[in-house]
Design a protein around this motif. Sequence first.
Motif, PDB file in Angstrom:
ATOM      1  N   PHE A   4       0.834  -1.212   0.000  1.00  0.00           N
ATOM      2  CA  PHE A   4       0.000   0.000   0.000  1.00  0.00           C
ATOM      3  C   PHE A   4       0.868   1.261   0.000  1.00  0.00           C
ATOM      4  O   PHE A   4       0.601   2.231  -0.695  1.00  0.00           O
ATOM      5  CB  PHE A   4      -0.958  -0.011   1.198  1.00  0.00           C
ATOM      6  N   LYS A   5       1.935   1.191   0.815  1.00  0.00           N
ATOM      7  CA  LYS A   5       2.868   2.317   0.839  1.00  0.00           C
ATOM      8  C   LYS A   5       3.508   2.500  -0.535  1.00  0.00           C
ATOM      9  O   LYS A   5       3.629   3.602  -1.055  1.00  0.00           O
ATOM     10  CB  LYS A   5       3.974   2.033   1.855  1.00  0.00           C
ATOM     11  N   LYS A   6       3.911   1.369  -1.110  1.00  0.00           N
ATOM     12  CA  LYS A   6       4.555   1.424  -2.427  1.00  0.00           C
ATOM     13  C   LYS A   6       3.647   2.100  -3.438  1.00  0.00           C
ATOM     14  O   LYS A   6       4.062   2.980  -4.193  1.00  0.00           O
ATOM     15  CB  LYS A   6       4.847  -0.009  -2.912  1.00  0.00           C
ATOM     16  N   ILE A   7       2.383   1.671  -3.452  1.00  0.00           N
ATOM     17  CA  ILE A   7       1.429   2.239  -4.413  1.00  0.00           C
ATOM     18  C   ILE A   7       1.263   3.740  -4.150  1.00  0.00           C
ATOM     19  O   ILE A   7       1.288   4.549  -5.083  1.00  0.00           O
ATOM     20  CB  ILE A   7       0.066   1.510  -4.338  1.00  0.00           C
ATOM     21  N   ALA A   8       1.168   4.112  -2.886  1.00  0.00           N
ATOM     22  CA  ALA A   8       0.990   5.528  -2.546  1.00  0.00           C
ATOM     23  C   ALA A   8       2.198   6.345  -3.008  1.00  0.00           C
ATOM     24  O   ALA A   8       2.052   7.397  -3.639  1.00  0.00           O
ATOM     25  CB  ALA A   8       0.795   5.676  -1.040  1.00  0.00           C
ATOM     26  N   TYR A   9       3.403   5.850  -2.720  1.00  0.00           N
ATOM     27  CA  TYR A   9       4.614   6.591  -3.093  1.00  0.00           C
ATOM     28  C   TYR A   9       4.754   6.691  -4.607  1.00  0.00           C
ATOM     29  O   TYR A   9       5.072   7.750  -5.145  1.00  0.00           O
ATOM     30  CB  TYR A   9       5.859   5.914  -2.502  1.00  0.00           C
ATOM     31  N   ASN A 373      11.391   9.469   0.525  1.00  0.00           N
ATOM     32  CA  ASN A 373      10.062   8.914   0.270  1.00  0.00           C
ATOM     33  C   ASN A 373       8.974   9.913   0.662  1.00  0.00           C
ATOM     34  O   ASN A 373       8.981  10.387   1.794  1.00  0.00           O
ATOM     35  CB  ASN A 373       9.867   7.630   1.084  1.00  0.00           C
ATOM     36  N   PRO A 374       8.053  10.220  -0.177  1.00  0.00           N
ATOM     37  CA  PRO A 374       7.852   9.666  -1.517  1.00  0.00           C
ATOM     38  C   PRO A 374       8.451  10.509  -2.647  1.00  0.00           C
ATOM     39  O   PRO A 374       8.251  10.204  -3.801  1.00  0.00           O
ATOM     40  CB  PRO A 374       6.328   9.699  -1.634  1.00  0.00           C
ATOM     41  N   LEU A 375       9.231  11.563  -2.318  1.00  0.00           N
ATOM     42  CA  LEU A 375       9.614  12.534  -3.350  1.00  0.00           C
ATOM     43  C   LEU A 375      10.511  11.957  -4.464  1.00  0.00           C
ATOM     44  O   LEU A 375      10.310  12.258  -5.637  1.00  0.00           O
ATOM     45  CB  LEU A 375      10.312  13.740  -2.685  1.00  0.00           C
ATOM     46  N   TYR A 376      11.520  11.175  -4.089  1.00  0.00           N
ATOM     47  CA  TYR A 376      12.491  10.740  -5.105  1.00  0.00           C
ATOM     48  C   TYR A 376      11.990   9.499  -5.859  1.00  0.00           C
ATOM     49  O   TYR A 376      11.715   8.475  -5.234  1.00  0.00           O
ATOM     50  CB  TYR A 376      13.843  10.424  -4.451  1.00  0.00           C
ATOM     51  N   PRO A 377      11.928   9.601  -7.190  1.00  0.00           N
ATOM     52  CA  PRO A 377      11.403   8.477  -7.977  1.00  0.00           C
ATOM     53  C   PRO A 377      12.459   7.391  -8.208  1.00  0.00           C
ATOM     54  O   PRO A 377      12.803   7.044  -9.329  1.00  0.00           O
ATOM     55  CB  PRO A 377      11.004   9.151  -9.294  1.00  0.00           C
ATOM     56  N   VAL A 378      12.967   6.852  -7.136  1.00  0.00           N
ATOM     57  CA  VAL A 378      14.071   5.883  -7.169  1.00  0.00           C
ATOM     58  C   VAL A 378      13.686   4.610  -7.916  1.00  0.00           C
ATOM     59  O   VAL A 378      12.502   4.255  -7.956  1.00  0.00           O
ATOM     60  CB  VAL A 378      14.485   5.523  -5.735  1.00  0.00           C
ATOM     61  N   PRO A 379      14.677   3.903  -8.474  1.00  0.00           N
ATOM     62  CA  PRO A 379      14.332   2.681  -9.214  1.00  0.00           C
ATOM     63  C   PRO A 379      13.698   1.612  -8.324  1.00  0.00           C
ATOM     64  O   PRO A 379      12.891   0.818  -8.790  1.00  0.00           O
ATOM     65  CB  PRO A 379      15.670   2.192  -9.773  1.00  0.00           C
TER      66      PRO A 379
END
Length: 398
Positions: A4-9, A373-379
């Motif tokens: 859920f966190k992953k989807i939100a970020y 998290n969540p700002l940086y769109p890391v791989p």
Amino acid sequence: MNIFKKIAYRSYQVVFKLAIPFLPYRKPKLLEDNLALVTLFDGLKPLIITDKTLMQLGLLNKLLELLRKNDISYFVYDGVKPNPTISDVEETRSLYLENNCTALLAIGGGSAMDLAKACGARIVRPKKSISQMKGLLHIHKKLPLLVAIPTTAGTGSETTLAAVITDEKLHYKYPINDFSLIPHYALLDPDMTINLPPSLTATTGMDALTHAIEAYIGRSTTKETRKMAKEAVNLIVNNIYLAYTDGKNITARKNMLLASHYAGIAFTKSYVGYIHAIAHSLGGQYGAPHGLCNAVIMPYVLNAYGKTAETKLADLALVAGLATATDSKTIQAKKLCDWIKDINHKMNIPTKIKQINKADIPAMAKHAYKEANPLYPVPKLFDLADLEKIYYEVAENV
Ligand SMILES: [Zn+2]
């Protein structure tokens, strides 16, 4: 990290990516030479924000003489130190006001530019403290004319909307970000970097490389930022060691300045990643130099990204001539990572960070987590435990 966190970020990052074309990004205009700079300051009084070493080396002499010749008054603040603090910002703001200055000129590395930006922010926002400006878009107001002359290559700070400030009381280093912080003009003069000692040439150059790599392997790239990041990586791979061993080589110095500038343009729109988040936490906690931290941390984080960054690292290896098209993607990516370890070694950059104290790791990991998290769109998204693991790997004495 839970799903859920992953989807939100990831959703947050997608929104930001989609917003890129609509946001007021701008690039600083590049000035030809000192004369163009002087013309720009006609009728204004700049507060020059720089450091004592540059003054003692006489690097500002030519420019100051030219300003005097043209009857342009100025005030010099030469107290910039690494990792500017909130009290440094307040000091420069008072000097600006007391001396009736009307423009800002930052001459130095990232710290001089960070300080000048934050000073400008406080001038136009007298009622808002630096800590209230932490994060994204809390300034919303045009800064006085802000010109940057980088003397390292570098932070690329002359292109960015961020100013990194340390809260000296809380031992916490954080960026303030706003489009208005992007300098209006920049002057890239290789003569300003020829006195940079080899150790700083190495660490600031590796900082620029980190900007380019983190921007490129992230998920929010644009055609322009990919191009800029590739060009920066190519220039750094092919010039950093030359600039390190032969500081007077003007071509190598010029190429490193350009690389730093391009990398700055790339990460301004496409962000950095966990390497920077971890480096900032180490800077806040121990005052550890930013470029050095990035250089040391980079191989560990790239390794932790694993397959998720492989294709993009492979692209960069090819562009820089470190791998051939016949190599597999895995080998190409590995060649770039091996080059990073090798160049660190050749430039006397250690493989571990001495200062890390076991007891500080949980708090630093939390700071890095919050920054990224969540700002940086890391791989690949890391949770607290993943981050803590990296601190343990990087630490020399735990
Ligand atoms: Zn950096």
